[in-house]
Structures are given as C-alpha cells and as structure tokens.
Design a protein around this motif. Sequence first.
Motif, PDB file in Angstrom:
ATOM      1  N   LEU A   1       0.843  -1.184   0.000  1.00 54.97           N
ATOM      2  CA  LEU A   1       0.000   0.000   0.000  1.00 54.97           C
ATOM      3  C   LEU A   1       0.885   1.242   0.000  1.00 54.97           C
ATOM      4  O   LEU A   1       1.898   1.295   0.678  1.00 54.97           O
ATOM      5  N   THR A   2       0.477   2.225  -0.770  1.00 48.88           N
ATOM      6  CA  THR A   2       1.207   3.490  -0.759  1.00 48.88           C
ATOM      7  C   THR A   2       0.764   4.304   0.444  1.00 48.88           C
ATOM      8  O   THR A   2      -0.225   3.973   1.108  1.00 48.88           O
ATOM      9  N   LYS A   3       1.444   5.377   0.726  1.00 45.64           N
ATOM     10  CA  LYS A   3       1.128   6.212   1.876  1.00 45.64           C
ATOM     11  C   LYS A   3      -0.280   6.800   1.718  1.00 45.64           C
ATOM     12  O   LYS A   3      -0.635   7.292   0.662  1.00 45.64           O
ATOM     13  N   ASN A   4      -1.088   6.708   2.772  1.00 50.21           N
ATOM     14  CA  ASN A   4      -2.460   7.195   2.846  1.00 50.21           C
ATOM     15  C   ASN A   4      -3.419   6.496   1.883  1.00 50.21           C
ATOM     16  O   ASN A   4      -4.466   7.012   1.553  1.00 50.21           O
TER      17      ASN A   4
END
Length: 191
Positions: free
Chosen positions: A181-184
């Motif tokens: 997952l990427t940030k946020n």
Amino acid sequence: MNRRTLIKGIAVFSSLGISSFSLYKWFSLSAKPDHRTLHDMQGLIAELAEVIIPRTDTPGAKDAMVEVFIVDMIESCTDIKTQNNFIYGLNDLKDYTLSNYNTSFSDCSINDKIAILKHFEKKSTYHYHILNKIDRKFLGQPFFVKLKELTIEGYCISKIGATKGLEYDYIPHNFQACIPLTKNQRSWATK
C-alpha cells in the motif's frame, strides 16, 4: 439433621436449579423468533452500526444502509438460536441504556454509545476460546459478535463502502500476489 444428608440435598437442589435454568434458556432460544421486532428496531440497528463504522472523511454505515442488510441477513441466513440471541440482545441493550443512562441509545453522547458497546462486547465473549466455541455451538452466536460481523460485511459489500470506503479496482488487469500500500492509501475492496 445429618450433615451429609444436608450437603446432598443442597447439591441436588443446586444442580436441579442450574439444569432447569439451562433448559429454559435453550428452549427460549429455540422458539420461533419475532421478526416484526427486528424490523421495528431497524433504527436502533442503524445507530449501532454507525458507532462501529462512523462517518469520517469516508461514508459511514448509515450511508451504506447497513441496517437493511443486517435485518435481511438475520432474518434469512442465520439459525433460529442466533436470531433469538440478536433480538434478545437488542432488547437487552435498550433496557441497559434506559436503566443506566436514563435515555434511549440514539439520544446518548458518542462516548456513552462507545461505553455501551464495549459493555456488550465484553459481555458477549469469554476469556477462554473453548468456552466461546461451546457457547456458540449450543446457544448460537452472541448478539454483539453477530452485529459486528454483519456491520463490517454489509459495509464492505455495499457500493458506497466498496468504492468510497475501500480502494476498488473495477476491472483488475493482472494478478499480483502482494501489493504494498502506498502512503495514505485505503485498503483494497477486491483481491
């Protein structure tokens, strides 16, 4: 009076009391559930679900109309004991809220609502896993466990929950076993 006779009498009397209470509870849970009560309490179910999945920057459980899903699933897809547990649990929650907070659940503050749900969560499970399995086998799933399970399931499979609450890829183009997952980034709605 002989002490042994007295002890035997107390043991027999207490075992009869415990077994008769257990039989009463088992028979009351095996009775035909009152689905009309379930439909009447749909507003309360919506309030409970909204406390579990509140509206923040994403839609909440009320926005996803989870209460309709919960009532349909309880009515159509659960066993009689779990249906009765759910209806008795809703009535118990109403009585508990009125007696301890002198108001209905929907009129309570958010902190009071969270405290009420924590009380019922603690009440619905045992510390030992084997006792939970035995309880579910003979008496059905507890009220709060079923409420949480159906709230999350109903939210995740609703259109609003899947598209706005979770990350949704309408047509997955290829299979990747592990996607970081990427940030946020929100959690994936599809696998």
